[in-house]
Design an enzyme around this catalytic site. Sequence first.
Site, PDB file in Angstrom:
ATOM      1  N   THR A  51      41.505  37.227  48.042  1.00 45.17           N
ATOM      2  CA  THR A  51      40.392  36.309  47.768  1.00 45.17           C
ATOM      3  C   THR A  51      40.259  36.028  46.274  1.00 45.17           C
ATOM      4  O   THR A  51      39.297  35.404  45.841  1.00 45.17           O
ATOM      5  CB  THR A  51      39.056  36.864  48.292  1.00 45.17           C
ATOM      6  OG1 THR A  51      38.730  38.062  47.570  1.00 45.17           O
ATOM      7  CG2 THR A  51      39.124  37.158  49.782  1.00 45.17           C
ATOM      8  N   THR A  52      41.233  36.496  45.494  1.00 42.05           N
ATOM      9  CA  THR A  52      41.279  36.209  44.050  1.00 42.05           C
ATOM     10  C   THR A  52      42.657  35.642  43.728  1.00 42.05           C
ATOM     11  O   THR A  52      43.616  35.867  44.477  1.00 42.05           O
ATOM     12  CB  THR A  52      41.067  37.501  43.231  1.00 42.05           C
ATOM     13  OG1 THR A  52      42.043  38.471  43.625  1.00 42.05           O
ATOM     14  CG2 THR A  52      39.671  38.062  43.453  1.00 42.05           C
TER      15      THR A  52
ATOM     16  N   HIS B 160      36.315  41.103  36.565  1.00 42.75           N
ATOM     17  CA  HIS B 160      36.063  40.357  37.801  1.00 42.75           C
ATOM     18  C   HIS B 160      35.248  41.182  38.789  1.00 42.75           C
ATOM     19  O   HIS B 160      34.579  40.653  39.665  1.00 42.75           O
ATOM     20  CB  HIS B 160      37.375  39.961  38.476  1.00 42.75           C
ATOM     21  CG  HIS B 160      38.286  39.163  37.610  1.00 42.75           C
ATOM     22  ND1 HIS B 160      37.977  37.894  37.176  1.00 42.75           N
ATOM     23  CD2 HIS B 160      39.504  39.459  37.076  1.00 42.75           C
ATOM     24  CE1 HIS B 160      38.962  37.436  36.418  1.00 42.75           C
ATOM     25  NE2 HIS B 160      39.894  38.367  36.335  1.00 42.75           N
TER      26      HIS B 160
HETATM   27 ZN   LIG Z   1      38.071  41.767  47.035  1.00 40.67          ZN
END
Ligand SMILES: [Zn+2]
Length: 265
Positions: A214-215, A99
Site C-alpha cells: 500500500t506504499t 512514513h
Molecule cells: Zn502498511
Amino acid sequence: MRTSQWSMAALTAMAVAAVSISVLPLPSAADHAAAPHWSYSGDTGPTHWSTMDPAFSACATGATQSPIDLVSSTAKAGKAGEFHIDYEKGTVSVVNNGHTEQANVSDPKDTVAFDGDTYRLAQFHFHTPSEHTTDGKRFPLEIHFVNQNDRKKIVVVGVLVELGKKNDSLAALFSHLPASGEKAATESKPSVSVDLASVLPRNHEAYVYSGSLTTPPCSEGVRWIVLSHPIQMSQDQIHSFSKIFPDNHRPLQKANGREVDDETE
Ligand SMILES: [Zn+2]
C-alpha cells in the site's frame, strides 16, 4: 518535503525499511537514495505516486492494488487450515521512517504458514486511519505484519484496531514511539518487549485476497490475510501514534472483480 532536505540517517533508515517490504528484485541502496519522497497529501500524495518515479507506475496501472473494501456478504467460505499464524513473545526495535513507526523483528520463530510455504515476520507497522475497510467501515488504526519467504514473496497480516480498552501487549511499544523530528536516528535501544501472540485477536478468521504493497512502489503479488475480528486500543494509545502521523492511509483501490475468501485458520 524534498529528498534533499532529509538527513542521511533518515534516508538510510528509509532504505532499510523499504528493503524489508520489497518484492524481488530487491532495489539497491542507490535506488533508494535517489527515490523521490512520497507522502500522503498534496503534490506528493497517493494520486501522484505513479508519476514521481517510473518504478512507482504500478501505483496507477496495477489491477490488483491494495487496500480495498472487504465485503462480508460476498466473501466466500474458504478452505480451513490454509494458513496458520505463529507469533511469539519477543523484542523489537522501533524506527520512525518518515512514513510510519516500524517495529523491526529479528526472531526467526515468528512465522506464517500459507499455501504450503513458510513466511518469516520481518517487521510490523501502523496506519491511521485503517487502510482496509469492512462493509465500508473504517477503523481508527490498522497494523500490518509483513512476512517474507525465502523467495521474497510477501504475506501481510492485517489487524484492524477499534477504540476500546488499553492494549497491554502493545503498551511498552506505544510508550516509546520516536517522534517525527527524531526521524530514524532514534531506533529504540534497548529493544522493546512485545508479546506478538497476544496482540492478535484470538479468532483468526480472515479475509484472504491478492493485492499489493500500500506504499510505493505498490508492487503486486502480495497475499493479504486481513483478520476479521478487530483488537482494541485506548484513545490515548491511538493518539500517541496519530499525533506523530495524523493520516498515513492510502485511499481504497478498485477491487476489479477480485475474489475475497472468508477463511478460518
Ligand atoms: Zn502498511
